[in-house]
Scaffold this motif. Structure first.
Motif, PDB file in Angstrom:
ATOM      1  N   ASP A   1     -11.288  -5.876  22.385  1.00 47.52           N
ATOM      2  CA  ASP A   1     -11.024  -6.670  21.196  1.00 47.52           C
ATOM      3  C   ASP A   1     -11.490  -8.112  21.415  1.00 47.52           C
ATOM      4  OD1 ASP A   1      -9.029  -7.125  23.057  1.00 47.52           O
ATOM      5  OD2 ASP A   1      -7.471  -7.469  21.584  1.00 47.52           O
ATOM      6  N   SER A   2     -11.309  -8.943  20.400  1.00 48.08           N
ATOM      7  CA  SER A   2     -11.939 -10.275  20.386  1.00 48.08           C
ATOM      8  C   SER A   2     -11.235 -11.316  21.242  1.00 48.08           C
ATOM      9  CB  SER A   2     -12.004 -10.790  18.945  1.00 48.08           C
ATOM     10  OG  SER A   2     -10.700 -10.885  18.381  1.00 48.08           O
TER      11      SER A   2
ATOM     12  N   LYS B   1     -13.846  -6.636  17.619  1.00 45.62           N
ATOM     13  CA  LYS B   1     -12.794  -7.148  16.753  1.00 45.62           C
ATOM     14  C   LYS B   1     -11.412  -6.691  17.213  1.00 45.62           C
ATOM     15  CE  LYS B   1     -15.792  -6.778  12.682  1.00 45.62           C
ATOM     16  NZ  LYS B   1     -15.955  -6.117  11.360  1.00 45.62           N
ATOM     17  N   ARG B   2     -10.382  -7.343  16.690  1.00 49.45           N
ATOM     18  CA  ARG B   2      -9.007  -6.899  16.883  1.00 49.45           C
ATOM     19  C   ARG B   2      -8.803  -5.593  16.105  1.00 49.45           C
ATOM     20  NH1 ARG B   2      -5.110  -8.419  20.411  1.00 49.45           N
ATOM     21  NH2 ARG B   2      -3.485  -9.058  18.994  1.00 49.45           N
TER      22      ARG B   2
ATOM     23  N   ASN C   1     -10.741  -0.303  15.264  1.00 47.40           N
ATOM     24  CA  ASN C   1     -12.039  -0.992  15.282  1.00 47.40           C
ATOM     25  C   ASN C   1     -12.723  -0.847  16.635  1.00 47.40           C
ATOM     26  OD1 ASN C   1     -11.824  -1.978  12.635  1.00 47.40           O
ATOM     27  ND2 ASN C   1     -10.729  -3.809  13.292  1.00 47.40           N
TER      28      ASN C   1
ATOM     29  N   GLU D   1     -11.172 -17.819   4.909  1.00 43.55           N
ATOM     30  CA  GLU D   1     -12.604 -17.842   5.209  1.00 43.55           C
ATOM     31  C   GLU D   1     -13.170 -19.256   5.053  1.00 43.55           C
ATOM     32  OE1 GLU D   1     -14.312 -15.616   6.559  1.00 43.55           O
ATOM     33  OE2 GLU D   1     -13.094 -13.797   6.310  1.00 43.55           O
TER      34      GLU D   1
ATOM     35  N   TYR E   1     -17.975 -11.262  16.692  1.00 44.00           N
ATOM     36  CA  TYR E   1     -17.810 -10.362  15.555  1.00 44.00           C
ATOM     37  C   TYR E   1     -16.592 -10.691  14.687  1.00 44.00           C
ATOM     38  CZ  TYR E   1     -21.215  -7.444  18.000  1.00 44.00           C
ATOM     39  OH  TYR E   1     -22.353  -6.977  18.616  1.00 44.00           O
ATOM     40  N   GLU E   2     -15.810 -11.673  15.099  1.00 47.28           N
ATOM     41  CA  GLU E   2     -14.573 -11.946  14.374  1.00 47.28           C
ATOM     42  C   GLU E   2     -14.196 -13.413  14.506  1.00 47.28           C
ATOM     43  OE1 GLU E   2     -10.450  -9.555  13.846  1.00 47.28           O
ATOM     44  OE2 GLU E   2     -10.982 -10.004  15.917  1.00 47.28           O
TER      45      GLU E   2
ATOM     46  N   ARG F   1      -9.296 -16.923  14.023  1.00 44.07           N
ATOM     47  CA  ARG F   1      -9.693 -15.780  13.208  1.00 44.07           C
ATOM     48  C   ARG F   1      -8.670 -15.564  12.093  1.00 44.07           C
ATOM     49  NH1 ARG F   1      -6.465 -11.390  14.840  1.00 44.07           N
ATOM     50  NH2 ARG F   1      -5.230 -11.920  16.675  1.00 44.07           N
TER      51      ARG F   1
ATOM     52  N   LEU G   1      -5.785  -9.433  10.393  1.00 48.30           N
ATOM     53  CA  LEU G   1      -6.246  -8.230   9.722  1.00 48.30           C
ATOM     54  C   LEU G   1      -5.434  -7.939   8.466  1.00 48.30           C
ATOM     55  CD1 LEU G   1      -6.746  -5.874  12.815  1.00 48.30           C
ATOM     56  CD2 LEU G   1      -8.513  -7.070  11.523  1.00 48.30           C
TER      57      LEU G   1
END
Length: 614
Positions: free
Chosen positions: A400-401, A423-424, A428, A527, A550-551, A565, A568
């Protein structure tokens, strides 16, 4: 078949209503998972027993069977008053690739969102989904169902069984089980245990508090993903809406079955065989090893008596093996500080060679060596990477990230592998490892810092018990080869792993109702925060963005790094910081604090506490 669901509403497994005197419990005698059933509280889909079912005597239920027992039911309808819910209410239950909700009342501010009628509709929807996926016309499908130790488990087990019956599926009940065992039941080929199951449902909410519960769904292809879960919840909302009293009265009578199977004996036998194979087929390859287990009062108590002891290990000092859904001793979570302190104390007090700890449903785990050194988070990943890279040199390790820079250096420079930080989310990570293999990049391990881990050799099954078996394999094989004994074998494998002096995770919450969102949802706002932080980094010569990420946004500087980040599932921006000193951690925190200060809907109090601590 899918279109006939509403015509088969009377296919409900209520034949167990009379059995009021037993409860599921863990015991160290044979067949501990043959659980008896509580009386069910009638939900929206619940139907009454007919006279043929009432003729079954209690003595029939009191016999413990080694393999299976089947009950057949014909049922007539009854009606109850239930709350009105729409599709939005159902979709709120989605938690990534799981379903979770509040199943028990009593906690202020947490109304029940997973009552029996909702559970029945969700199970019926999974039945619909499975019928559509399998396109089975010539045979009845069967679904295995298990649960962890939560106090709502038995009630939801009954509701799930009724809902599956509504869809015309046969039910195989495992009782107290682990999440990995449920997936495994879709792969096992043994008709005497009614395997393989066409689908499987695990009733669990992992390490969440006692009042929560939920579901994980499996087929032989693995755990269902986010898209599938959304599909099932949308179906469930429609089923719930259309299951009126009139529907029930119009339903046709049909027969369906519930079968109770001791599948955990199959699952644990496979774990034992794996360790024996690794040690050259020795019967008791762990003889003389002292290993203590902490199950946290979850479903993992089987590991001491059913896995370690048959292999010859001494398990005295093991604790919290008995299932207790109130979790009175500590949170069953290998990431929790008090949980790790508990297993570490047990190892030191008993002078054990190794300690093993599981989360509630046994899909996560961690370990402690004889000196009290913890193998969790980055250190557990380093240990499993070392073991896997011995077997598969050069392979890619997917994580994971939030894994550390030190872990990357260890995997790539010390072990000669490749670290693919993704990613977390355990699904994933597993799906990414599967994808890499499909495009020609070999990967044998997918693992999160949370303790979720899956191996290619084990069908990418997310299995905390199997991760511990890989560690036990190393112990047993090292002893058989005369390379030493005790957990020092494991400790030596992670020598050279650089670890930070400071590791923090701060949670910056977004106020969804704040005017600064200007009508946007929290994800859009989050974001914007990330983009603004990213832009601010470009002008700072002391900082460097990760070239592959990726995250969120990952940045190195001041001898450490930070990752910001978007959660989720929640309106939160988690901020992970690792550094070699508190001063350096504060410097990284100040970078983020300066960049986000104009976003007034963001609660930065945790960040302020850090930056004002020096």
């Amino acid at each position: 078949m899918e279109g006939k669901v509403f015509q088969n509403l009377n296919v409900v497994q209520s034949c167990y209503l009379q059995n009021k005197q037993f409860k599921t419990r863990y015991q160290r005698e044979p067949e501990p998972y043959m659980s008896a059933l509580f009386p069910c509280r009638r939900g929206k889909l619940t139907l009454n027993l007919n006279s043929s079912m009432r003729a079954h005597s209690l003595s029939k239920y009191q016999t413990v069977l080694s393999k299976q027992r089947t009950f057949y039911c014909n049922a007539a309808s009854s009606s109850v008053t239930v709350p009105s819910l729409d599709k939005t209410d159902f979709l709120k239950l989605q938690n990534g690739s799981d379903i979770r909700g509040v199943a028990v009342p009593g906690v202020e501010g947490e109304p029940v969102s997973l009552p029996e009628p909702v559970t029945e509709a969700i199970a019926a929807a999974f039945g619909q989904w499975l019928l559509h996926k399998k396109k089975a016309e010539s045979r009845r499908l069967r679904v295995s169902v298990g649960h962890d130790s939560r106090i709502s488990a038995q009630t939801l087990l009954e509701a799930v069984s009724r809902g599956l019956g509504v869809s015309g599926l046969d039910v195989v009940q495992f009782g107290l089980a682990s999440t990995p065992a449920m997936f495994n039941s879709t792969l096992t080929d043994d008709e005497s245990f009614l395997c393989p199951a066409d689908g499987a449902i695990m009733i669990t909410a992992s390490h969440l508090p006692y009042n929560r519960n939920g579901f994980k769904f499996f087929t032989s292809d693995g755990g269902l993903g986010k898209v599938d879960i959304k599909n099932i919840l949308e179906r469930a909302a429609d089923i719930y809406k259309n299951l009126s009293d009139e529907n029930l009265r119009k339903s046709q009578r049909e027969s369906s079955s519930i079968t109770k199977v001791d599948y955990m004996s199959v699952y644990t036998s496979g774990l034992v065989k794996a360790v024996r194979r690794a040690a050259g087929d020795l019967e008791k390859p762990l003889e003389g090893f002292h290993i203590v287990v902490d199950a946290g009062n979850g479903a993992g108590g089987f590991f001491a008596a059913k896995v370690l002891e048959p292999l010859g290990a001494i398990t005295s000092g093991s604790q919290f093996l008995e299932p207790d859904g109130m979790f009175p001793n500590h949170i069953p979570n290998p990431e929790d500080k008090s949980a790790m302190e508990a297993i570490t104390k047990a190892v030191l007090d008993n002078k054990a060679d190794l300690g093993i700890i599981f989360d509630t449903d046994v899909d996560r785990s961690a370990a402690v060596d004889s000196s009290g050194r913890e193998f969790n988070r980055n250190r557990l990943i380093a240990l499993l990477s070392a073991i896997v890279l011995e077997e598969h040199p050069g392979t890619t390790i997917v994580t994971d990230s939030v894994t550390s820079d030190g872990l990357t250096s260890f995997i790539e420079k010390k072990l000669g592998g490749k670290h693919h930080r993704f990613k977390r989310g355990y699904k994933n990570v597993i799906d990414e490892a599967i994808r890499l293999n499909s495009v020609g990049e070999e990967s044998h391990l997918a693992i999160e810092t949370s303790g979720h881990g899956a191996l290619k050799e084990n069908h990418w099954l997310d299995d905390g018990a199997y991760l511990m078996v890989k560690i036990l394999n190393k112990l047993a094989a090292a002893r058989a080869a005369g390379q030493g004994s005790g957990s020092k074998v494991l400790t030596d494998l992670v020598e050279g792993l650089e670890e930070p002096k400071v590791a923090l995770e701060l949670r910056l919450k977004i106020d969804k109702n704040h005017s600064d969102l200007e009508g946007s949802d929290f994800r859009e706002y989050g974001e914007k925060v990330l983009q603004h932080v990213s832009n601010s980094i470009e002008t700072n010569a002391n900082l460097k963005r990760a070239p592959v990420n990726y995250e969120g946004i990952r940045v190195s500087g001041f001898g450490g790094w930070f990752l910001l980040r978007l959660s989720l599932h929640d309106p939160v921006l988690p901020l992970n910081i690792e550094a070699q000193s508190e001063d350096d951690a504060v410097k990284l925190g100040l970078v983020v604090a300066t960049a986000v200060k104009e976003f007034i809907a963001l609660d930065t109090s945790a960040l302020s506490n850090l930056t004002h601590s020096s």
